[in-house]
Scaffold this active site. Structure first.
Site, PDB file in Angstrom:
ATOM      1  N   ASP A   8       0.851  -1.179   0.000  1.00  0.00           N
ATOM      2  CA  ASP A   8       0.000   0.000   0.000  1.00  0.00           C
ATOM      3  C   ASP A   8       0.892   1.235   0.000  1.00  0.00           C
ATOM      4  OD1 ASP A   8      -2.029  -1.808   0.173  1.00  0.00           O
ATOM      5  OD2 ASP A   8      -2.778  -1.145   2.127  1.00  0.00           O
ATOM      6  N   ASP A 129     -15.177  -2.907  -1.670  1.00  0.00           N
ATOM      7  CA  ASP A 129     -14.796  -2.637  -0.286  1.00  0.00           C
ATOM      8  C   ASP A 129     -16.069  -2.412   0.509  1.00  0.00           C
ATOM      9  OD1 ASP A 129     -12.182  -2.632  -1.289  1.00  0.00           O
ATOM     10  OD2 ASP A 129     -12.261  -0.479  -1.678  1.00  0.00           O
TER      11      ASP A 129
END
Length: 240
Positions: A8, A129
């Site tokens: 990330d 998500d």
């Protein structure tokens, strides 16, 4: 089942967030390409990359470290975060990315997902998500009324390569993945489903594999913290 080590990216560094909160970030490596090489040297066959700044900005922000990873690593990589138009999709694929992940636009502009999946077969994934079963967008900052399974089913005929399902409340928290919800989603659609969020031990990985319906799992913090030994996990997942 494929294990995707996660990198990330925030402000050019490899970080992990807790529950998707940009204010709760821990820097694990200020050289993302070196981190990617370490994962490849341990034997991974894919990399999962997220441009966190890009997810909020709506356009690529961490392009330089992503490009460095693509140059440094021979394994395919998938990228999500800030990819919201065809020009950006084409640009990333031209730079050697194996697969783009479309999240926010899957809710706001589903026709773009279908167009991209037709134009680039096998190279477009949908990132879903969720918080409490409802889809969140824009870097998880906005919650919608769209249910996870409904969104996934809407792309059944689109030619999408995979669905990456993240349980936001488990992401970065080392509390284990939502195995049941992920397996239920995988059974509800014919598209391969990749689990993300909370994968924190070899037992978690084996529980996901044992469902028989989940095609992959993404792990980040557990690999950085040493809770999962990547080489050991890859060997275990390779066994029948």
């Amino acid at each position: 089942m494929i294990l995707y080590p996660a990198i990330d990216l925030k402000d050019g560094q490899a970080v992990r967030l807790v529950h998707g909160d940009m204010a709760q970030s821990t820097v694990f490596n200020d050289d993302p390409a070196a981190q990617a090489r370490a994962f490849v040297n341990a034997g991974c066959t894919w990399l999962h990359l997220v441009d966190l700044n890009g997810a909020f900005a709506g356009q690529p922000v961490n392009a330089a470290p992503v490009e460095a990873i693509l140059r440094a690593c021979p394994v395919p990589a998938q990228l999500g975060g800030g990819i919201r138009d065809m020009a950006t999709i084409e640009s990333w694929l031209d730079k050697g990315l194996a697969r783009v992940i479309l999240g926010t636009v899957a809710v706001e502009n589903p026709d773009l997902v279908r167009e991209a999946a037709r134009a680039f077969p096998g190279q477009v994934a949908v990132g879903i998500d969720a918080r409490n079963g409802r889809v969140a967008t824009k870097g998880w900052a906005e919650e919608t009324d769209v249910m996870v399974t409904d969104l996934a089913k809407s792309f059944e005929d689109a030619g999408v390569a995979a669905i990456i399902y993240t349980d936001i409340m488990r992401d970065g928290a080392m509390g284990g993945p939502n195995v049941d919800a992920t397996a239920d989603l995988a059974r509800a659609v014919s598209i391969p489903v990749i689990a993300s969020g909370g994968v924190s031990s070899l037992d978690d990985l084996q529980a996901l594999k044992a469902t028989g319906v989940i095609s992959g799992a993404i792990s980040g913090r557990a690999l950085y913290d040493g809770a999962i030994d990547l080489a050991q996990a890859l060997r275990a997942l390779a066994q029948d």
